[in-house]
Design a protein around this motif. Structure first.
Motif, PDB file in Angstrom:
ATOM      1  N   ARG A 270       5.258  50.796 -28.279  1.00 35.75           N
ATOM      2  CA  ARG A 270       5.060  52.262 -27.975  1.00 35.75           C
ATOM      3  C   ARG A 270       5.787  53.205 -28.153  1.00 35.75           C
ATOM      4  O   ARG A 270       7.065  53.325 -28.498  1.00 35.75           O
ATOM      5  CB  ARG A 270       5.448  52.420 -26.009  1.00 35.75           C
ATOM      6  CG  ARG A 270       4.426  51.024 -26.252  1.00 35.75           C
ATOM      7  CD  ARG A 270       3.961  51.064 -24.663  1.00 35.75           C
ATOM      8  NE  ARG A 270       3.587  49.938 -23.596  1.00 35.75           N
ATOM      9  CZ  ARG A 270       1.878  50.009 -23.900  1.00 35.75           C
ATOM     10  NH1 ARG A 270       1.501  50.928 -24.352  1.00 35.75           N
ATOM     11  NH2 ARG A 270       1.447  48.732 -23.385  1.00 35.75           N
TER      12      ARG A 270
ATOM     13  N   LEU B 144      -3.632  61.302 -24.224  1.00 38.06           N
ATOM     14  CA  LEU B 144      -2.905  62.179 -23.345  1.00 38.06           C
ATOM     15  C   LEU B 144      -3.462  63.643 -22.715  1.00 38.06           C
ATOM     16  O   LEU B 144      -3.709  63.340 -21.805  1.00 38.06           O
ATOM     17  CB  LEU B 144      -1.315  62.020 -23.151  1.00 38.06           C
ATOM     18  CG  LEU B 144      -0.580  60.476 -23.268  1.00 38.06           C
ATOM     19  CD1 LEU B 144       0.465  60.436 -23.858  1.00 38.06           C
ATOM     20  CD2 LEU B 144      -1.658  59.298 -22.657  1.00 38.06           C
TER      21      LEU B 144
ATOM     22  N   GLY C 139       4.133  58.124 -29.948  1.00 38.70           N
ATOM     23  CA  GLY C 139       3.843  59.170 -29.492  1.00 38.70           C
ATOM     24  C   GLY C 139       4.256  59.839 -30.472  1.00 38.70           C
ATOM     25  O   GLY C 139       5.402  59.965 -31.209  1.00 38.70           O
TER      26      GLY C 139
ATOM     27  N   TYR D 141      -0.570  62.149 -28.635  1.00 42.28           N
ATOM     28  CA  TYR D 141      -1.251  60.986 -29.276  1.00 42.28           C
ATOM     29  C   TYR D 141      -0.141  59.648 -27.779  1.00 42.28           C
ATOM     30  O   TYR D 141       0.914  59.915 -28.605  1.00 42.28           O
ATOM     31  CB  TYR D 141      -1.976  60.996 -29.939  1.00 42.28           C
ATOM     32  CG  TYR D 141      -2.896  61.891 -30.506  1.00 42.28           C
ATOM     33  CD1 TYR D 141      -4.479  61.408 -30.205  1.00 42.28           C
ATOM     34  CD2 TYR D 141      -2.608  62.632 -30.856  1.00 42.28           C
ATOM     35  CE1 TYR D 141      -5.262  62.167 -29.912  1.00 42.28           C
ATOM     36  CE2 TYR D 141      -3.719  63.513 -31.336  1.00 42.28           C
ATOM     37  CZ  TYR D 141      -4.625  62.667 -30.803  1.00 42.28           C
ATOM     38  OH  TYR D 141      -6.235  64.354 -30.954  1.00 42.28           O
ATOM     39  N   GLU D 142      -0.588  58.278 -27.590  1.00 40.62           N
ATOM     40  CA  GLU D 142       0.338  57.819 -27.199  1.00 40.62           C
ATOM     41  C   GLU D 142      -0.337  56.345 -28.762  1.00 40.62           C
ATOM     42  O   GLU D 142      -1.053  55.876 -28.164  1.00 40.62           O
ATOM     43  CB  GLU D 142       0.543  57.087 -25.859  1.00 40.62           C
ATOM     44  CG  GLU D 142       1.103  55.727 -25.874  1.00 40.62           C
ATOM     45  CD  GLU D 142       1.194  55.572 -24.646  1.00 40.62           C
ATOM     46  OE1 GLU D 142       2.041  55.686 -23.351  1.00 40.62           O
ATOM     47  OE2 GLU D 142       0.247  55.294 -23.752  1.00 40.62           O
TER      48      GLU D 142
ATOM     49  N   SER E 109       7.453  63.434 -32.661  1.00 40.35           N
ATOM     50  CA  SER E 109       7.101  62.009 -32.354  1.00 40.35           C
ATOM     51  C   SER E 109       8.210  61.576 -31.399  1.00 40.35           C
ATOM     52  O   SER E 109       9.293  61.434 -31.777  1.00 40.35           O
ATOM     53  CB  SER E 109       6.812  61.521 -34.142  1.00 40.35           C
ATOM     54  OG  SER E 109       8.219  61.574 -34.645  1.00 40.35           O
TER      55      SER E 109
END
Length: 104
Positions: free
Chosen positions: A72, A103, A74, A86-87, A52
Motif C-alpha cells: 500500500r 483521499l 500514496g 491518492y492511496e 509519495s
C-alpha cells in the motif's frame, strides 16, 4: 541402517525444505521501492507529483477472484492550488496497480 536414523533424516529433510520454501516465498517479488517507482511513473503520466510513500511490509489482499500479496502506498500532487492525495494498492510481484482511491 537403523530405521530411527532413516526416519530422522527424512524428518530433517522435510523440515529444511519447508523452511527454505517459506524463505523463498517471503523474499519473492519486487521490493517496496521498485513498486513505488512503478506507481510514481504511472501517476506522472497525468502530471507532476509532490510526494509519495509506501508501506515496507507486504500484506495479503483477498478478492472474490483471487488473493494477492500487495504493498500500500500514496501519492500527493497539486491540481491548481488544491492538493490531491491518492492511496494505491499494488501487486508486489508485478508492480501493477490494483486499486486507487482519492483521499482528500
Amino acid at each position: 541402517m537403523n530405521w530411527k536414523h532413516l526416519i530422522g533424516g527424512v524428518v530433517v529433510g522435510v523440515a529444511a525444505s519447508y523452511i527454505a520454501k517459506e524463505a523463498i516465498i517471503k523474499n519473492s517479488g519486487l521490493s517496496s521501492n521498485e513498486v513505488l517507482q512503478i506507481a510514481k511513473a504511472a501517476f506522472k503520466e497525468k502530471g507532476p507529483i509532490n510526494g509519495s510513500w509506501i508501506q515496507m511490509e507486504k500484506e495479503t489482499l483477498h478478492t472474490l477472484e483471487a488473493s494477492f500479496t500487495v504493498y500500500r502506498g500514496g501519492i500527493t500532487r497539486m491540481n491548481g492550488d488544491k492538493q490531491e492525495v491518492y492511496e494505491f494498492v499494488s501487486n508486489s510481484e508485478t508492480g501493477n496497480i490494483l486499486d486507487v482511491n482519492q483521499l482528500a
